[in-house]
Design a protein around this motif. Structure first.
Motif, PDB file in Angstrom:
ATOM      1  N   PHE A 461       5.242   6.633  79.280  1.00 40.79           N
ATOM      2  CA  PHE A 461       6.689   6.724  79.068  1.00 40.79           C
ATOM      3  C   PHE A 461       7.288   5.333  78.877  1.00 40.79           C
ATOM      4  N   PHE A 462       6.971   4.413  79.782  1.00 36.62           N
ATOM      5  CA  PHE A 462       7.533   3.061  79.683  1.00 36.62           C
ATOM      6  C   PHE A 462       6.976   2.314  78.474  1.00 36.62           C
ATOM      7  N   ARG A 463       5.729   2.548  78.143  1.00 35.36           N
ATOM      8  CA  ARG A 463       5.164   1.898  76.958  1.00 35.36           C
ATOM      9  C   ARG A 463       5.837   2.409  75.678  1.00 35.36           C
ATOM     10  N   ARG A 464       6.190   3.678  75.649  1.00 38.14           N
ATOM     11  CA  ARG A 464       6.882   4.210  74.465  1.00 38.14           C
ATOM     12  C   ARG A 464       8.265   3.590  74.320  1.00 38.14           C
ATOM     13  N   LEU A 465       8.923   3.339  75.455  1.00 43.12           N
ATOM     14  CA  LEU A 465      10.236   2.719  75.394  1.00 43.12           C
ATOM     15  C   LEU A 465      10.146   1.254  74.980  1.00 43.12           C
ATOM     16  N   LEU A 466       9.110   0.565  75.466  1.00 38.50           N
ATOM     17  CA  LEU A 466       8.965  -0.858  75.157  1.00 38.50           C
ATOM     18  C   LEU A 466       8.492  -1.092  73.717  1.00 38.50           C
ATOM     19  N   LYS A 467       7.744  -0.139  73.169  1.00 36.36           N
ATOM     20  CA  LYS A 467       7.295  -0.227  71.778  1.00 36.36           C
ATOM     21  C   LYS A 467       7.775   1.020  71.056  1.00 36.36           C
ATOM     22  N   PRO A 468       9.044   1.017  70.667  1.00 38.31           N
ATOM     23  CA  PRO A 468       9.676   2.251  70.194  1.00 38.31           C
ATOM     24  C   PRO A 468       9.170   2.718  68.838  1.00 38.31           C
ATOM     25  N   ASP A 469       9.301   4.017  68.649  1.00 37.65           N
ATOM     26  CA  ASP A 469       9.031   4.631  67.361  1.00 37.65           C
ATOM     27  C   ASP A 469      10.341   4.681  66.576  1.00 37.65           C
ATOM     28  N   ALA A 470      10.282   4.305  65.304  1.00 31.20           N
ATOM     29  CA  ALA A 470      11.512   4.183  64.514  1.00 31.20           C
ATOM     30  C   ALA A 470      12.246   5.515  64.385  1.00 31.20           C
ATOM     31  N   LEU A 471      11.498   6.626  64.247  1.00 32.16           N
ATOM     32  CA  LEU A 471      12.128   7.915  63.992  1.00 32.16           C
ATOM     33  C   LEU A 471      12.695   8.549  65.263  1.00 32.16           C
ATOM     34  N   GLN A 472      12.002   8.383  66.393  1.00 31.56           N
ATOM     35  CA  GLN A 472      12.394   9.086  67.609  1.00 31.56           C
ATOM     36  C   GLN A 472      12.996   8.170  68.672  1.00 31.56           C
ATOM     37  N   HIS A 473      13.221   6.917  68.334  1.00 38.74           N
ATOM     38  CA  HIS A 473      13.660   5.955  69.347  1.00 38.74           C
ATOM     39  C   HIS A 473      14.969   6.382  70.004  1.00 38.74           C
ATOM     40  N   GLU A 474      15.938   6.839  69.207  1.00 42.00           N
ATOM     41  CA  GLU A 474      17.233   7.224  69.768  1.00 42.00           C
ATOM     42  C   GLU A 474      17.084   8.385  70.752  1.00 42.00           C
ATOM     43  N   THR A 475      16.231   9.351  70.416  1.00 41.21           N
ATOM     44  CA  THR A 475      16.010  10.495  71.303  1.00 41.21           C
ATOM     45  C   THR A 475      15.440  10.050  72.635  1.00 41.21           C
ATOM     46  N   PHE A 476      14.438   9.173  72.581  1.00 39.72           N
ATOM     47  CA  PHE A 476      13.789   8.743  73.813  1.00 39.72           C
ATOM     48  C   PHE A 476      14.680   7.820  74.630  1.00 39.72           C
ATOM     49  N   VAL A 477      15.530   7.029  73.975  1.00 35.44           N
ATOM     50  CA  VAL A 477      16.490   6.202  74.714  1.00 35.44           C
ATOM     51  C   VAL A 477      17.482   7.099  75.454  1.00 35.44           C
ATOM     52  N   CYS A 478      17.925   8.169  74.808  1.00 39.87           N
ATOM     53  CA  CYS A 478      18.823   9.122  75.477  1.00 39.87           C
ATOM     54  C   CYS A 478      18.143   9.742  76.696  1.00 39.87           C
ATOM     55  N   MET A 479      16.855  10.061  76.562  1.00 37.71           N
ATOM     56  CA  MET A 479      16.120  10.602  77.706  1.00 37.71           C
ATOM     57  C   MET A 479      16.052   9.586  78.840  1.00 37.71           C
ATOM     58  N   ALA A 480      15.765   8.317  78.487  1.00 43.90           N
ATOM     59  CA  ALA A 480      15.662   7.274  79.506  1.00 43.90           C
ATOM     60  C   ALA A 480      16.995   7.046  80.204  1.00 43.90           C
ATOM     61  N   LEU A 481      18.090   7.018  79.439  1.00 40.36           N
ATOM     62  CA  LEU A 481      19.410   6.822  80.036  1.00 40.36           C
ATOM     63  C   LEU A 481      19.798   8.006  80.927  1.00 40.36           C
ATOM     64  N   ALA A 482      19.426   9.215  80.489  1.00 40.10           N
ATOM     65  CA  ALA A 482      19.693  10.394  81.315  1.00 40.10           C
ATOM     66  C   ALA A 482      18.931  10.305  82.634  1.00 40.10           C
ATOM     67  N   LEU A 483      17.676   9.862  82.575  1.00 35.04           N
ATOM     68  CA  LEU A 483      16.881   9.707  83.795  1.00 35.04           C
ATOM     69  C   LEU A 483      17.482   8.645  84.709  1.00 35.04           C
ATOM     70  N   LEU A 484      17.965   7.570  84.111  1.00 30.92           N
ATOM     71  CA  LEU A 484      18.602   6.513  84.909  1.00 30.92           C
ATOM     72  C   LEU A 484      19.845   7.041  85.607  1.00 30.92           C
ATOM     73  N   PHE A 485      20.641   7.802  84.896  1.00 33.70           N
ATOM     74  CA  PHE A 485      21.844   8.385  85.485  1.00 33.70           C
ATOM     75  C   PHE A 485      21.486   9.371  86.595  1.00 33.70           C
ATOM     76  N   LEU A 486      20.483  10.217  86.332  1.00 35.98           N
ATOM     77  CA  LEU A 486      20.114  11.242  87.295  1.00 35.98           C
ATOM     78  C   LEU A 486      19.496  10.643  88.560  1.00 35.98           C
ATOM     79  N   SER A 487      18.884   9.465  88.420  1.00 35.23           N
ATOM     80  CA  SER A 487      18.290   8.834  89.600  1.00 35.23           C
ATOM     81  C   SER A 487      19.360   8.366  90.590  1.00 35.23           C
TER      82      SER A 487
END
Length: 550
Positions: A461-487
């Protein structure tokens, strides 16, 4: 199997990170390192007597209690790890590759059972009597009992890797028949594997123990109000007489178990097995959701990760919270389709299922944090603003329709139910004097969720965020921010590994995407084998070391 795979024009699964080497062995060492760091942290808590919850030195609702007192028991199964791994290398790679490291590992693993037998001998097998003849079969029976989950996982892993290789080598997409076989296999495996892991402690009691706590569990609320309609409609009046969990949650969990009881009865064991069977239905929406994000291969990889995620396995046998997972994943799938395909039926369906999961647990309202972040991201693009506003409106209409129909049918008032349950939960939290204050859990909760989702999943998960995919980066950033908020939300101190099950998909999706990329770029199943195999081992190790309450 002929007819299970359709040929298609090769299409590259692009990865903007440009990383070509799978590094399976390197990743395996990284998984091992982070697991050692986590266990060392628990050890420090234990030595310093830092008891975060219920007098236990763990950041989750379990305590450190190894399955056996014998120090060598846990390493006695080493041959059942090294030898099958070697056989898998032979099957998948076509060669043994017995270098010095492998020879040393085989020798050391062969010595492990002998050490356990010696410890059993030295401990004595009958009073002060010591007998090698008696110690050996005793040790062997213990090793066989402990190894059953590992043997089940290894057999399933071989089958899964051979299926993944067939997809890769043939550059094929899964056909309906292939998908049916794969998803059915995942369901059967999760049911059997979770049961085998739970039975390590106390046999069938390990599966049913949660439902035997009648003062705590929803099972004791079945029959209240004389009918389903009466129970839902008079929920707030019945509230003081309900079980502990029944008072802090809406009626949904009790309703689901009540419906299951029509088929299997009210026996705790039957309802536990029925809960396990229903929980395995999660693989259908899991595949559909992950496919919307990254294609059919990512869908299959995501399902594979779910089968061996420690928290999913632990709570499938048995926690009523796993009954909600199929609904949660269906909500995510319909939302993803509504946003990506601009489908109005999917938008209404997402609102309906969001209402259903809210009816099951108020914690699941937190899934809306991800929806909100995706919506805000969509609003940045003028071309997509109208579509996302329409999707939000249709979801809201579907959400209101469910609770409107419930009100008309039974008189159930969701707002009143929320306020009553919220007051109960606030009172319950204030009474929990055996747990550290909420600020500490804003650090400990994410740690426990990352561990229970799975160390390999967290690393990927963290490796995907650190080396983002151009097509899905926005989706995964939203997931990460949601997890940060939920924590930052602390609904139940020290129980986030269970109450936060809704966070698992947001960790698994980016991990599955990166794993799919590396699998296809490396042209080898080794990267899959290292992640899935380590997760299965982590499941076993967690059950071996920690005694849970669920």
């Amino acid at each position: 199997m002929p007819g299970m795979l359709d040929r298609q024009t090769p299409s590259a699964f692009k990865d903007s990170s440009g990383e070509k080497d799978s590094g399976a062995l390197r990743m395996l060492w990284e998984y091992t390192l982070w697991t050692a760091v986590f266990l060392a942290g628990v050890g420090v808590f234990h030595v310093l007597r830092l008891q975060a919850i219920a007098g236990h030195a763990t950041p989750f609702y379990a305590y450190l209690k190894p399955l056996h007192n014998a120090w060598t028991a846990w390493i006695a199964v080493a041959p059942l790890i090294t030898i099958p791994v070697l056989l898998m290398r032979r099957v998948l790679c076509g060669q043994w590759n017995l270098n010095k490291a492998w020879i040393a590992a085989l020798v050391l693993s062969a010595l492990a059972p002998a050490l356990f037998v010696a410890e059993v001998y030295l401990a004595g097998t009958g009073g002060d009597e010591r007998s090698w003849v008696r110690a050996t079969p005793i040790a062997a029976s213990v090793m066989l009992h402990d190894a059953i989950p590992l043997l089940i996982a290894e057999a399933a892993l071989v089958a899964a890797l051979l299926s993944f290789r067939r997809l890769r080598v043939g550059d094929a997409k899964p056909t309906p028949l292939f998908l049916c076989v794969a998803l059915a296999g995942a369901m059967v495996f999760l049911f059997v594997f979770s049961g085998a892991v739970a039975e390590l402690r106390g046999g069938l009691y390990g599966i049913t123990k949660a439902y035997l706590r009648l003062d705590q569990e929803y099972i004791s609320d079945i029959g209240e109000g004389d009918s389903l309609r009466g129970f839902i409609g008079h929920f707030t009046n019945l509230h003081p007489s309900l079980s502990h969990h029944g008072r802090v949650h809406p009626p949904g969990p009790t309703v689901l178990l009540w419906l299951l009881s029509f088929a299997v009865g009210l026996d705790a064991q039957s309802l536990s097995l029925a809960t396990m069977a229903c929980a395995t239905l999660l693989f259908v929406p899991c595949y559909l959701w992950a496919r919307e994000i990254g294609g059919p291969r990512m869908g299959l990889v995501a399902c594979a990760l779910f089968t061996v995620s420690p928290g999913i396995v632990a709570f499938t046998a048995t926690s009523a919270d796993m009954l909600f997972m199929p609904f949660t994943l269906t909500t995510l799938f319909l939302f993803e389709r509504a946003v990506r395909k601009r489908s109005w039926p999917a938008a209404i369906g997402a609102g309906v299922f969001y209402a259903l999961i809210s009816f099951c647990s108020f914690n699941l309202l937190c899934v809306g944090a991800y929806f909100g972040l995706v919506g805000l991201n969509e609003l940045r693009d003028p071309d997509r603003r109208l579509a996302i506003v329409r999707t939000a409106a249709l979801m809201f209409a579907g959400f209101l329709a469910v609770f409107g129909l419930l009100y008309v049918w039974s008189g159930f008032n969701m707002v009143e139910c929320f306020l009553v349950s919220w007051r109960e939960q606030r009172f319950d939290l204030a009474a929990q004097t055996d747990r550290w204050p909420a600020p500490y859990w804003r650090v400990l909760h994410p740690v426990s969720v990352l561990y229970y989702t799975g160390i390999p999943i967290a690393v990927l998960f963290f490796r995907r965020l650190l080396k983002p995919d151009a097509l899905q980066h926005e989706t995964f950033v939203c997931m990460a921010l949601a997890l940060l908020f939920l924590s930052l939300i602390v609904p139940a101190r020290g129980e986030m590994e269970r109450t936060g099950l809704y966070m698992y998909p947001l960790l698994i999706a980016p991990a599955a995407h990166l794993l799919t990329v590396r699998w296809q770029q490396s042209k080898s199943e080794a990267v899959l084998a290292s992640a899935l195999g380590f997760l299965a081992f982590q499941v076993w190790l967690t059950e071996y070391l920690f005694q849970g309450y669920w």
